[in-house]
Design an enzyme around this catalytic site. Structure first.
Site, PDB file in Angstrom:
ATOM      1  N   LYS A 548       0.852  -1.193   0.000  1.00 23.16           N
ATOM      2  CA  LYS A 548       0.000   0.000   0.000  1.00 23.16           C
ATOM      3  C   LYS A 548       0.889   1.245   0.000  1.00 23.16           C
ATOM      4  O   LYS A 548       1.656   1.475   0.933  1.00 23.16           O
ATOM      5  CB  LYS A 548      -0.900  -0.020   1.234  1.00 23.16           C
ATOM      6  N   ASP A 645     -14.284   3.312   9.165  1.00 20.97           N
ATOM      7  CA  ASP A 645     -14.385   3.223   7.705  1.00 20.97           C
ATOM      8  C   ASP A 645     -14.688   1.790   7.263  1.00 20.97           C
ATOM      9  O   ASP A 645     -14.082   1.266   6.330  1.00 20.97           O
ATOM     10  CB  ASP A 645     -13.094   3.717   7.053  1.00 20.97           C
TER      11      ASP A 645
END
Length: 841
Positions: A548, A645
Site C-alpha cells: 500500500k 471506515d
C-alpha cells in the site's frame, strides 16, 4: 398459606415427573417410550435423552438427542441428523422394540431411525438400553454391549473416555461429523476421524478431502496438559490394541466438564467448564494458523508460521526448488517443489539431511523396532525411500523406524500446536552437494564445526555494526521511530510486539519495494482508494504481499500513515489483516500487508458475474467473521479501537473466503472507559456513515455498529447502499427498502435473488433484523457488537428488541452530504473514494 404452597409443590413435582421426564436411566421393551413430554436421564442426572428443537423455535424441525441437562443447548449426539422430524409432528416417540433395536418413530409410526442390529439373536434374549453417566447411550444384552452412541456417526463431539478409532483389519472407524451450522444438527461439510490407513494420526476432512492432519504419533504416546486457571489436568493418549488404533483423553477433575467439538467451519475446539458454570471456555483449537491446513505448501514444501501473526511462509526443503516459480510468486504453492539435482541410487551422490522440529509428513510406513543405524540403512538400500525418522518415545516403548516413499506431503517446520506441542527430527534424502562440506546429516567435518563457531560470531559483530547505522536512520523521521530494529538483508524480526509502544516491524528499502512491484507496474495494481494505490508484489521473506503506497496527493497524510502503522501492528486476530512491514525512505510512506488472493468483498458482492461465488453459507461465514473482528477491536484487543471506515471494499477475503478487516488509516483509539468523541474532521465513506457523525461530528462504538449494519444488509441483498435504486420508488435507500419489506411481512423479497432459493430463510431473516437494529437513527437504540454476535449466533433463541424506522429511510439527502462525495460509479469498480474532509454542522 404454607399448606397451599406444599400442595402446589407436590403437584408441580408430580407434573414434572409424569410429563417432563423419567427418572430411570434404563429403557426396556414394552415400557413407556421417550416422547416430547418424557425424557430419559442418566443416573446422576448430568445428561438427558429426549426430543429438542434447535434454537427452541416452534417452527424448527425436531431431533432426538443427548445433551447436558443444565445446558439443553449443548447437544453431544443426535440420532436423526439426516432425517429431521417436521415441526408440525407433535407425536414422535423413541422406544426399545421387541426385536431389541432402538427405534425412532414419527407421528405416523414410520421408522425414522434405528440401530439396525440383527434382531434374530436379540429377540431371544432380553436387551436393555442405558444412558450412562458419561453421556453414552448403550444397548446391552446380558453382560455384552451390542451398540453404543459413542460409535455412531450422530455426534459432533468427542467426550472424555470416548475412543476416536479405526480397525486396521476391517478399516471400519467411528467418525465425528460437524453440524451444518451452530443451530442445525444436519451433517455439515467437515468430518473428523483416525487415519483409515491405520497410522496413529487423525484427520479433519472437508467433503472427503484432507483439510487438517495431526502430528504422526506412536503407539503408547501419552501427554498431559495442566490448565491452572480451571485447576485440572487433561491426559491425551494414542494406542494400538486388538487391531484398533485410537485416540482418547481424560480429565482428572470431576468438577470440570470437557469436550472436543468439531465446529461447522472445520475447527476442533477444546471446550471446558466448571459444573456450576453455564459458560464454556476454549483453551485451544486447531487448526490455529495457515500452516495447519493440509499440504499447504505442496510436495517437498514446508510451512512455517511467522511469530505471533497469522502469516506463514512456504519454503522448499533444502536441496529442492519450486516446480513453478511463477505460481509461487502468485501465492499458489500447491504445485510444490522438486529436486535441484538428481542423484544416482546407491552411489555417494545421495545422503540424508537432518531437519529438526518438523511435523512428520503424511503416508509413513512403519518398519518396526530397530536401531537407528539399521533404520537409516533400510531407507538407503531402497531407491524409492525419500526420508526416514526414528521415534524413541520412552523406555517402556521401544524405538520405531519410519520410512517415506515418493513425495513428502504436509510438512511443517517448528511444529508446536495444541496436543501436538512438539516437532521431531526428519532425515530427507538429498544430493550430497546440498550438504555442508559434503557431510551427511549424521556428522560434520572439523572445518564445518569451525565454520559453525566462527560464522555466528562474525555475523554477530557485523549485525551490531549495521544495527547501529540503521538505528540512526530509523529514528530520522516521525514515522521511523516505530521501527525499533530494521531488517538486515533478508533477515526478519522475531517478535512482532515489544513493550507497550515499541513495535518491531520489518522495514524494507525503497529499492526492495520497487523490485517487488516491478517499479509499481500497473499490471500489479490491485486497487486504489483515497489513500492511494495498492500493488501486488513478491518479497522473499513472505512470498506474495500487498503493498500500500500512500499517494503524495492523498488527504491521508503522515498522521493517518502513522496511525495505521501503530494500530495494526498491535492488533492480532484471525479476522484482521496482518501488517508485515513498512518503508519510509525518500518521503515514501508504504505499508506491506499479507496478500489475500480473493481481494475485497465488493469485487464479488456487487459484480453480477462473480456473486455466484457467494452462496448463503459463505455469506453467513463472512458476516460472522466481520462481527467477530469488530468485537475484538471494541472489546478484546490491547487497544479499544473505532475503525470508522467499515465498508465492503475494506473487507478482504482469504483463500477459504474468510473475511479480514483492513485499512485502519481512519481508526481511532478510545480509552477503556471512553464511550464517545467529537471531531471537526469527519471521515468515512458515503453510504456507511451514521447520522450523528455527519451532522454533529460525534463518533463512538455505535458508529462502527451502524456501518456494520449497512454492510450486513448489503451482503444479504447483494446491493450497494450508496447506489441503491428500486423501480417501485417505495424507498430511495437500501435501508428503507429493507425496512419496508420487513414491516410488510415479506423480508425474503429483500434477499439477493442469487441466494433466495437456497438460503436458510430463518437465518436470513434474523440477519435482516440484526441489520435493521444496527442502523437505528439514535445510537443508544443500536446494540453493542457483543450483542450483535450473540444475536447472530443464537438464531431465534434470543428475541430481537423492538425495531424502529432506521436512519436515512426517505432519502440519502437526509444526511446532508454533497453528492460530490459519492463513490466513483460502477458497482464493482476498483476505485472507491473515502470522504476525508467534511465540516460537521
Amino acid at each position: 398459606m404454607a399448606c397451599v404452597c406444599r400442595i402446589l409443590y407436590v403437584l408441580f413435582l408430580a407434573f414434572f415427573c409424569n410429563n417432563l421426564g423419567v427418572s430411570s436411566y434404563i429403557l426396556r421393551a414394552g415400557e413407556p417410550p421417550v416422547t416430547p413430554n418424557r425424557t430419559l436421564f442418566s443416573a446422576g442426572g448430568e445428561f438427558a435423552l429426549g426430543f429438542f428443537r434447535p434454537g427452541n423455535s416452534s417452527s424448527s424441525p425436531s431431533f432426538l438427542g443427548i445433551w447436558y441437562t443444565p445446558l439443553n443447548s449443548t447437544v453431544i449426539w443426535v440420532a436423526n441428523r439426516e432425517s429431521p422430524l417436521p415441526h408440525h409432528d407433535s407425536e414422535p416417540l423413541f422406544k426399545l422394540s421387541n426385536d431389541g433395536n432402538l427405534q425412532l418413530l414419527d407421528g405416523r409410526r414410520n421408522i425414522i431411525w434405528s440401530t439396525n442390529i440383527s434382531g434374530a439373536g436379540l429377540a431371544r434374549n432380553p436387551v436393555e438400553a442405558y444412558l450412562q453417566t458419561n453421556g453414552n447411550l448403550i444397548l446391552k444384552q446380558g453382560d455384552s454391549q451390542v451398540w453404543e452412541s459413542f460409535d455412531d456417526a450422530g455426534g459432533n463431539t468427542l467426550m472424555p473416555g470416548m475412543k476416536l478409532k479405526v480397525n486396521t483389519k476391517t478399516k471400519t472407524q467411528n467418525i465425528i461429523r460437524s453440524w451444518t451450522s451452530l443451530h442445525d444438527p444436519r451433517p455439515g461439510k467437515f468430518s473428523w476421524g483416525m487415519d483409515p490407513k491405520g497410522s496413529p494420526q487423525f484427520f479433519i476432512w472437508k467433503e472427503n478431502s484432507p483439510y487438517y492432519r495431526s502430528n504422526l504419533y506412536q503407539d503408547g504416546f501419552t501427554k498431559s496438559m495442566h490448565f491452572s486457571k480451571l485447576g485440572h489436568t487433561t491426559t491425551y493418549s494414542f494406542a494400538a490394541e486388538n487391531d484398533e488404533v485410537y485416540f482418547r483423553y481424560f480429565c482428572d477433575n470431576p468438577l470440570i466438564q470437557m469436550r472436543f467439538v468439531l465446529t461447522p467451519d472445520g475447527y476442533i475446539e477444546a471446550m471446558v467448564r466448571k459444573t456450576k458454570s453455564d459458560q464454556w471456555r476454549i483453551p485451544w483449537k486447531v487448526p490455529r494458523n495457515p500452516c495447519e491446513f493440509y499440504a499447504r505448501c505442496g510436495s517437498f514444501g514446508s510451512c512455517e508460521k511467522i511469530g505471533f501473526s497469522s502469516h506463514s511462509i512456504c519454503r522448499c526443503l533444502e536441496g529442492f526448488k519450486p516446480k513453478s516459480q511463477r505460481e509461487w510468486e502468485n501465492g499458489n504453492y500447491s504445485s510444490g517443489c522438486e529436486r535441484k539435482r538428481e542423484f544416482r541410487c546407491h552411489s555417494k551422490d545421495d545422503k540424508f539431511k537432518k531437519l529438526e522440529k518438523m511435523k512428520w509428513p503424511d503416508f509413513s510406513v512403519s518398519l518396526g523396532n530397530m536401531a537407528f543405524g539399521e533404520c537409516e540403512a533400510k531407507c538407503y538400500s531402497n531407491c524409492s525411500c525419500t526420508a526416514f525418522a526414528y521415534a524413541n518415545i520412552s523406555e517402556r516403548h521401544p524405538a520405531n523406524c519410519l520410512n517415506w516413499f515418493g513425495d513428502l506431503v504436509d510438512l511443517t517446520y517448528n511444529y508446536s500446536v495444541g496436543v501436538n506441542a512438539f516437532g521431531q527430527d526428519l532425515y530427507v534424502r538429498v544430493h550430497s552437494s546440498e550438504l555442508d562440506n559434503g557431510s551427511s546429516g549424521n556428522g560434520h567435518s572439523d572445518h564445518y564445526l569451525v565454520a559453525k563457531i566462527v560464522a555466528p560470531v562474525s555475523g554477530f559483530f557485523l549485525v551490531c555494526v549495521l544495527v547501529y547505522i540503521l538505528k540512526r536512520k530509523c529514528f530520522k523521521s516521525k514515522a521511523d521511530w516505530l521501527c525499533k530494529r530494521s531488517a538486515v538483508d533478508n533477515s526478519m524480526s522475531t517478535s512482532p510486539l515489544v513493550g507497550n509502544d515499541e513495535i518491531e516491524l520489518l522495514q524494507f528499502s525503497l529499492q526492495r519495494i520497487i523490485d517487488a512491484t516491478n517499479n509499481f507496474d500497473t499490471t500489479n495494481k490491485l486497487g486504489e482508494g483515497g489513500f492511494g494505490p495498492v500493488y501486488k508484489g513478491f518479497l522473499s521473506e513472505f512470498g506474495m504481499v500487498a503493498i500500500k503506497r500512500l499517494s503524495k496527493r492523498s488527504s491521508q497524510g503522515l498522521e493517518e500513515f502513522m496511525n495505521e502503522l501503530k494500530l495494526i501492528a498491535k492488533l492480532q486476530h484471525t479476522n484482521l489483516v496482518s501488517l508485515l512491514g513498512c518503508c519510509t525512505e525518500d518521503e515514501e510512506k508504504i505499508l506491506i500487508y499479507e496478500y489475500l488472493p480473493k481481494r475485497s468483498l465488493d469485487k464479488f458482492l456487487f459484480d453480477p458475474l462473480e456473486k455466484h461465488h457467494l452462496d448463503w453459507s459463505t455469506r453467513a461465514q463472512i458476516i460472522e467473521g466481520i462481527a467477530q473482528g469488530i468485537l475484538y477491536l471494541h472489546k478484546y484487543s490491547r487497544l479499544k479501537v473505532i475503525h470508522r471506515d467499515l465498508k465492503a471494499s475494506n473487507i478482504l477475503l482469504c483463500e477459504t473466503m474468510k473475511p479480514k478487516i483492513s485499512d485502519f488509516g481512519m481508526a481511532r483509539i478510545f480509552g477503556l472507559d471512553q464511550t464517545q468523541a467529537e471531531t471537526n474532521h469527519v471521515v468515512g465513506t458515503y453510504g456507511y456513515i451514521p447520522p450523528e457523525y455527519v451532522l454533529r461530528g460525534q463518533f463512538s462504538e455505535k458508529s462502527d455498529v451502524f456501518s456494520f449494519g449497512v454492510l450486513l444488509l448489503e451482503i444479504v441483498s447483494g446491493q450497494k447502499n450508496s447506489e441503491f435504486f428500486h423501480q417501485t420508488h417505495l424507498s430511495d435507500t437500501l435501508l428503507g427498502w429493507a425496512w419496508v419489506n420487513w414491516k410488510e411481512g415479506r423480508p425474503l423479497e429483500f434477499v439477493d435473488s442469487a441466494i433466495r432459493e437456497s438460503c436458510d430463510s430463518l437465518k436470513v431473516i434474523r440477519c435482516i433484523e440484526v441489520g435493521l437494529l444496527c442502523v437505528q437513527t439514535i445510537p443508544t437504540d443500536r446494540p453493542t457488537m457483543s450483542n450483535v454476535v450473540r444475536l447472530l449466533c443464537t438464531d431465534h433463541a434470543t428475541p430481537i428488541p423492538p425495531l424502529k424506522e432506521p436512519a436515512f429511510v426517505a432519502s440519502h439527502s437526509n444526511a446532508n452530504v454533497s453528492t460530490s462525495h459519492r463513490e466513483v460509479s460502477g458497482s464493482y469498480s476498483q476505485n472507491e473514494i473515502t470522504i476525508s474532509v467534511l465540516e460537521s454542522r
